[in-house]
Design an enzyme around this catalytic site. Sequence first.
Site, PDB file in Angstrom:
ATOM      1  N   LYS A 158     -15.520 -50.229 -25.014  1.00  0.00           N
ATOM      2  CA  LYS A 158     -14.542 -49.885 -23.977  1.00  0.00           C
ATOM      3  C   LYS A 158     -13.238 -50.610 -24.326  1.00  0.00           C
ATOM      4  O   LYS A 158     -12.895 -51.637 -23.750  1.00  0.00           O
ATOM      5  CB  LYS A 158     -15.090 -50.297 -22.611  1.00  0.00           C
TER       6      LYS A 158
HETATM    7  N1  PMP Z   1     -16.837 -42.568 -20.463  1.00  0.00           N
HETATM    8  C1  PMP Z   1     -15.619 -43.114 -20.436  1.00  0.00           C
HETATM    9  C2  PMP Z   1     -14.619 -42.736 -21.464  1.00  0.00           C
HETATM   10  C3  PMP Z   1     -15.299 -44.032 -19.416  1.00  0.00           C
HETATM   11  O1  PMP Z   1     -14.090 -44.597 -19.370  1.00  0.00           O
HETATM   12  C4  PMP Z   1     -16.262 -44.341 -18.431  1.00  0.00           C
HETATM   13  C5  PMP Z   1     -15.908 -45.303 -17.327  1.00  0.00           C
HETATM   14  N2  PMP Z   1     -16.167 -46.628 -17.678  1.00  0.00           N
HETATM   15  C6  PMP Z   1     -17.515 -43.742 -18.518  1.00  0.00           C
HETATM   16  C7  PMP Z   1     -17.769 -42.862 -19.549  1.00  0.00           C
HETATM   17  C8  PMP Z   1     -18.592 -44.053 -17.533  1.00  0.00           C
HETATM   18  O2  PMP Z   1     -19.066 -45.358 -17.715  1.00  0.00           O
HETATM   19  P1  PMP Z   1     -19.610 -46.225 -16.514  1.00  0.00           P
HETATM   20  O3  PMP Z   1     -20.677 -45.443 -15.843  1.00  0.00           O
HETATM   21  O4  PMP Z   1     -20.117 -47.463 -17.159  1.00  0.00           O
HETATM   22  O5  PMP Z   1     -18.464 -46.486 -15.607  1.00  0.00           O
END
Ligand code: PMP
Length: 306
Positions: A158
């Site tokens: 991320k």
């Molecule tokens: N994909 C992307 C590109 C994201 O930014 C997110 C948000 N964090 C997610 C998927 C979903 O991840 P999460 O369930 O951990 O928030």
Amino acid sequence: MIPKSEFIWMDGKMVAWDAATVHVGTHALHYGSSVFEGIRAYSTAQGPAVFCLDQHVERLFASCKMFRMPVPFTPAEIRAAIVQVVRDNKLKSCYIRPLVFRGFDNFSLDPRRNPVQVAIFAFEWGSYLGNESIENGVDVGISTWRRMAPDTGAALGKIGGQYVNSQFIAMEAADHGYQEGIALDVSGNVSEGSGDNIFVVADGTIFTPPLGSSILKGVTRYATITLARDLGLPVSEQNIPREMLYVADEVFITGTAAEIVPIRSVDRVSIGGGARGAITKKIQDEFFAIVSGRVEDRHHWLTRVG
Ligand code: PMP
């Protein structure tokens, strides 16, 4: 605009919201050399509880490791700081944003001589795509922007700079009247939304793209897969061709910000009659019952702020 809280945790200290500032030379501002998380704390009868704190902090450190960014705090210190930010700001439910970033030393494209800084802030925030989206769903379109190739970035991390791709996807979707854009991976299979993972229900099975489809390993994705299996629903992580979305019984997206949101149309093609599907609702109901503390926290996903 995001509502102000009182304090932000910055480099080990609580500072006033307005004092959490950086210099314009900050490396991350120029080159996206940052790693972040998005976490939610939910209101429960026993006070606020942070959802999947361990999983989020683990992913934060994994992203930093991929990006050769040593975090000057331990995972335990970061977990404690996250809880403290919610507690000190007296927030009942909120969105929490930990951010690890390269500060100011030089503008080299090898970021490693720049100091690593950490900030954690939290604020009250409703559903990202609007509260009615949870029930009625949203319209999405396939983006002309693809997710990064496996050898163009580190999709599993991320990492701030990688969100330029998400911003292109989100802008295009908005310009076309969609609430979210779904990107394909470089081989043309379905990858994910600009800020969420995607699930497809077909013939009683729940499908979601594998980690190799340039997705972020979503924490809500993990919780969704776990809950679906608890409910006896088969889940398969496999490549999803675009056209599978059009003929699916149900499609939904998951993310910390979005939570679990039904998709009522893809490229204006109505999915499952345009109404929320039964399996989507079942998983949503279980998810919201757990995060709000209404049913037993059998997977130990909640950390009480107390
Ligand atoms: N994909 C992307 C590109 C994201 O930014 C997110 C948000 N964090 C997610 C998927 C979903 O991840 P999460 O369930 O951990 O928030």
